[in-house]
Design an enzyme around this catalytic site. Sequence first.
Site, PDB file in Angstrom:
ATOM      1  N   LYS A  66      -1.774   4.741  -4.404  1.00 45.75           N
ATOM      2  CA  LYS A  66      -0.954   5.428  -5.414  1.00 45.75           C
ATOM      3  C   LYS A  66      -0.762   6.924  -5.146  1.00 45.75           C
ATOM      4  CE  LYS A  66      -1.793   2.371  -9.323  1.00 45.75           C
ATOM      5  NZ  LYS A  66      -2.107   2.301 -10.753  1.00 45.75           N
ATOM      6  N   ASP A 102       2.617   3.797 -15.310  1.00 48.53           N
ATOM      7  CA  ASP A 102       1.328   3.419 -15.912  1.00 48.53           C
ATOM      8  C   ASP A 102       1.108   4.109 -17.261  1.00 48.53           C
ATOM      9  OD1 ASP A 102       0.410   1.726 -13.877  1.00 48.53           O
ATOM     10  OD2 ASP A 102      -0.420   3.391 -12.729  1.00 48.53           O
TER      11      ASP A 102
END
Length: 277
Positions: A66, A102
């Site tokens: 990420k 997210d």
Amino acid sequence: MSLNMGVFGHPIGHSKSPVMHNAALKELGISGTYEAYDIHPDDLEEAVDSLRRNHFRGVNVTLPHKVSVMPFLDEVSSDARAIGAVNTIVNENGRLIGYNTDGQGYLNSLIAESGEDIKNKRVLVIGAGGASRAVAVSLKKYGVNFLAITNRTLSKAKDIARICEPIGRVNVLPSTIAQANVTSFDIIINTTSIGMEPDVTRMPFSLETLKRDSIVSDLIYTPFKTRFLQVAENKGAKTINGLGMFINQGAIAFELWTGKQAPRDKMRQVVLETLKK
Ligand code: ATR
């Protein structure tokens, strides 16, 4: 035209994303595929490059990529930059744009499942890793007034407070102080991996003095109800697990790729089915 999507991770075997996204594509009658790709960190740059060559519409990016994926992209959204991590890439005619869904995914789930106006609640976040960063930035951007973070390594909680500074104040609390003041929080959120399968008996924080009407949330959804949530429920709190965050982060990514509203109920249903297996 068929849309090709997928998820890059390492390992990637247990990802529920393919089942969720393929069901969403089918539900809306969109021609396309979504596959899991196990990408070793050494191969990440080449894998990202291949998205352009192979005309992928985009991919999700999961652990451990990420953060390391960011230099390989043409553009990074302001949210993803603030969070310092990308979980979704969109290919706009060869330009790769990184997003982070997210934090927004978690926020959507917290608002929907708590049924409360969370802006005026006193919120405590436990943990200071990547997930915590996404949650903290999103809660502050939404306008949560009082947000505190506690973590085993306090310097990492301070880093998050610094990141959030342009948006608003985040209080950093040593574990002992946070623990002694459990009654002062309305919402307590576990962002650590403590309590996740297979170590299901572990707790990230003691809820001994929890207020009856508080909300306790865990980003984990395997197990479906962590010991942390079970203890909270026994004390009369409302509990929210991590499934809603997972569904919503996927739904927002799906909407970026397809331009269509994601079929969240269908996505939740198929993920629940795979969790029961
Ligand atoms: P992610 O990026 O998925 O959020 P991470 O960066 O590994 O994961 O962060 C995990 C968080 O859980 C961190 O806040 C970590 O605390 P440290 O910053 O002190 O490492 C916390 N954590 C993990 N295992 C822990 C444990 N056994 N006790 C206390 N905290 C723990």
